[in-house]
Design a protein around this motif. Structure first.
Motif, PDB file in Angstrom:
ATOM      1  N   ASP A 159       0.844  -1.200   0.000  1.00  0.00           N
ATOM      2  CA  ASP A 159       0.000   0.000   0.000  1.00  0.00           C
ATOM      3  C   ASP A 159       0.876   1.245   0.000  1.00  0.00           C
ATOM      4  O   ASP A 159       0.531   2.257  -0.606  1.00  0.00           O
ATOM      5  CB  ASP A 159      -0.910   0.012   1.233  1.00  0.00           C
ATOM      6  N   LEU A 160       1.996   1.144   0.703  1.00  0.00           N
ATOM      7  CA  LEU A 160       2.934   2.259   0.791  1.00  0.00           C
ATOM      8  C   LEU A 160       4.364   1.729   0.751  1.00  0.00           C
ATOM      9  O   LEU A 160       4.640   0.651   1.278  1.00  0.00           O
ATOM     10  CB  LEU A 160       2.751   3.016   2.108  1.00  0.00           C
ATOM     11  N   VAL A 161       5.249   2.496   0.141  1.00  0.00           N
ATOM     12  CA  VAL A 161       6.671   2.161   0.128  1.00  0.00           C
ATOM     13  C   VAL A 161       7.427   3.314   0.784  1.00  0.00           C
ATOM     14  O   VAL A 161       7.245   4.480   0.407  1.00  0.00           O
ATOM     15  CB  VAL A 161       7.189   1.918  -1.300  1.00  0.00           C
ATOM     16  N   LYS A 206       1.941   6.733  -3.303  1.00  0.00           N
ATOM     17  CA  LYS A 206       2.208   5.443  -2.658  1.00  0.00           C
ATOM     18  C   LYS A 206       3.657   5.313  -2.212  1.00  0.00           C
ATOM     19  O   LYS A 206       4.063   4.273  -1.695  1.00  0.00           O
ATOM     20  CB  LYS A 206       1.856   4.294  -3.607  1.00  0.00           C
ATOM     21  N   VAL A 207       4.445   6.352  -2.404  1.00  0.00           N
ATOM     22  CA  VAL A 207       5.842   6.344  -1.986  1.00  0.00           C
ATOM     23  C   VAL A 207       6.078   7.543  -1.077  1.00  0.00           C
ATOM     24  O   VAL A 207       5.667   8.658  -1.386  1.00  0.00           O
ATOM     25  CB  VAL A 207       6.802   6.400  -3.195  1.00  0.00           C
ATOM     26  N   ILE A 208       6.736   7.297   0.041  1.00  0.00           N
ATOM     27  CA  ILE A 208       7.078   8.360   0.984  1.00  0.00           C
ATOM     28  C   ILE A 208       8.575   8.327   1.220  1.00  0.00           C
ATOM     29  O   ILE A 208       9.153   7.280   1.521  1.00  0.00           O
ATOM     30  CB  ILE A 208       6.351   8.184   2.332  1.00  0.00           C
ATOM     31  N   SER A 273       1.494   9.974  11.360  1.00  0.00           N
ATOM     32  CA  SER A 273       0.323  10.826  11.148  1.00  0.00           C
ATOM     33  C   SER A 273       0.427  11.588   9.833  1.00  0.00           C
ATOM     34  O   SER A 273      -0.546  11.684   9.068  1.00  0.00           O
ATOM     35  CB  SER A 273       0.169  11.808  12.318  1.00  0.00           C
ATOM     36  N   LYS A 274       1.627  12.114   9.552  1.00  0.00           N
ATOM     37  CA  LYS A 274       1.835  12.831   8.287  1.00  0.00           C
ATOM     38  C   LYS A 274       1.762  11.872   7.093  1.00  0.00           C
ATOM     39  O   LYS A 274       1.203  12.212   6.044  1.00  0.00           O
ATOM     40  CB  LYS A 274       3.184  13.549   8.315  1.00  0.00           C
ATOM     41  N   VAL A 275       2.328  10.681   7.274  1.00  0.00           N
ATOM     42  CA  VAL A 275       2.287   9.681   6.200  1.00  0.00           C
ATOM     43  C   VAL A 275       0.853   9.303   5.870  1.00  0.00           C
ATOM     44  O   VAL A 275       0.456   9.242   4.697  1.00  0.00           O
ATOM     45  CB  VAL A 275       3.095   8.424   6.598  1.00  0.00           C
ATOM     46  N   LEU A 276       0.054   9.051   6.892  1.00  0.00           N
ATOM     47  CA  LEU A 276      -1.334   8.646   6.677  1.00  0.00           C
ATOM     48  C   LEU A 276      -2.135   9.762   6.007  1.00  0.00           C
ATOM     49  O   LEU A 276      -2.990   9.501   5.155  1.00  0.00           O
ATOM     50  CB  LEU A 276      -1.984   8.257   8.008  1.00  0.00           C
ATOM     51  N   TYR A 280      -3.932   8.879   2.493  1.00  0.00           N
ATOM     52  CA  TYR A 280      -5.391   8.901   2.318  1.00  0.00           C
ATOM     53  C   TYR A 280      -5.838  10.036   1.406  1.00  0.00           C
ATOM     54  O   TYR A 280      -6.830   9.900   0.692  1.00  0.00           O
ATOM     55  CB  TYR A 280      -6.084   8.987   3.680  1.00  0.00           C
ATOM     56  N   ARG A 281      -5.101  11.137   1.415  1.00  0.00           N
ATOM     57  CA  ARG A 281      -5.423  12.217   0.500  1.00  0.00           C
ATOM     58  C   ARG A 281      -5.202  11.741  -0.939  1.00  0.00           C
ATOM     59  O   ARG A 281      -6.013  11.998  -1.829  1.00  0.00           O
ATOM     60  CB  ARG A 281      -4.586  13.444   0.794  1.00  0.00           C
TER      61      ARG A 281
END
Length: 286
Positions: A159-161, A206-208, A273-276, A280-281
């Motif tokens: 879901d996220l990398v 999907k990438v942070i 919190s920032k990642v989520l 979601y945005r």
């Protein structure tokens, strides 16, 4: 015939004029069926037929069920959380002298007395809670399996990398996200190792990327070396090496086009919190 009546019911040695237990539920009806089977077992089966009618959420469905049941040697057991549906079922069954067993209602009423709070009255919550639990377990197993770039195949399934140099809390962040039921893979960025090409084909939301101030990274890496019994003047913690890695990581993140979060002096919860928020945005507008 009411919707669902042909699906999912268990037949136990039926015969002419055999007793029938109708199981009526606003969810899948497993709870009521287990109770019915437990009761039936006390009669050695008793040639009782159990008919499960799941996902009943319309009063007309109840009328149809009772119409079919009338004239049979039967009872109707039900798990309906909405009071209006329970009232319709009891009223319609009374018209035809069909006994009813409310499996859920009395328990809800009793719990209301001791909790001093009203029930949610939402069908299928037990199943939803079970599904949420298993999604969390699955996400945790995913985070472990695809931690620290162990298997690049996880990048496409994630879901996220999470990208970042060593000691930017990629693993704790991935585990924290897993408890939010998000499958996160993390990939370390090292100048001497080319990053997996899969990260360049993902949607940017999907990438942070994680970055950190060089001074704090130096402190963290120095402490890490001490715990490993190594000298603090190793290249791993040197100022030059840290700057080289951060510059390289920044160039990769720019190629990916992903958001970058500075984790300097941030707790994992704050970073998450920032990642989520970003994730979601992105899901909302993609």
């Amino acid at each position: 015939m009411a919707k669902g009546l042909e699906e999912g019911f268990t037949i136990i040695a039926p015969k002419d004029d055999h007793p029938v237990v109708y199981i009526v539920s606003d969810s899948i009806g497993e709870t009521a069926e287990l109770v019915a089977k437990a009761a039936v077992s006390q009669f050695n089966g008793g040639n009782v037929e159990i008919r499960r009618v799941p996902y009943v959420n319309d009063p007309q469905d109840i009328v149809d069920i009772v119409d079919e049941a009338q004239g049979q040697n039967c009872i109707i057991a039900f798990t309906l959380v909405l009071p209006e549906l329970r009232e319709v079922l009891v009223r319609e069954a009374d018209k035809h002298n069909i006994p009813t067993v409310d499996i859920m209602g009395p328990f809800l009423d009793a719990l209301t007395l001791i909790t001093a709070a009203p029930p949610k009255l939402e069908p299928g919550l037990v199943r939803k809670l079970d599904e949420e639990y298993f999604r969390k377990v699955e996400a945790i197993e995913f985070a472990v399996k695809y931690d620290d770039g162990k298997d690049p195949r996880g990048i496409q399934r994630a879901d996220l990398v999470i990208l970042g140099v060593s000691r930017t809390s990629k693993t704790p962040l991935s585990m924290y996200l897993a408890h939010k039921r998000i499958k996160a893979a993390n990939v370390p960025l090292v100048p001497e190792v080319a990053p997996p090409q899969e990260i360049f084909s993902l949607s940017s939301h999907k990438v942070i990327g994680l970055t950190i101030k060089p001074q704090q990274l130096n402190v963290i890496r120095t402490e890490r070396l001490k715990t490993l019994g190594l000298t603090s003047n190793a290249d791993y913690a040197s100022h030059e090496r840290i700057l080289k890695e951060l510059d390289y990581a920044e160039s990769i993140m720019k190629r990916v086009g992903c958001p970058v979060i500075d984790v300097t002096n941030k707790a994992v919860e704050e970073t998450a919190s920032k990642v989520l928020e970003i994730y979601y945005r992105g899901e909302r507008y993609r």
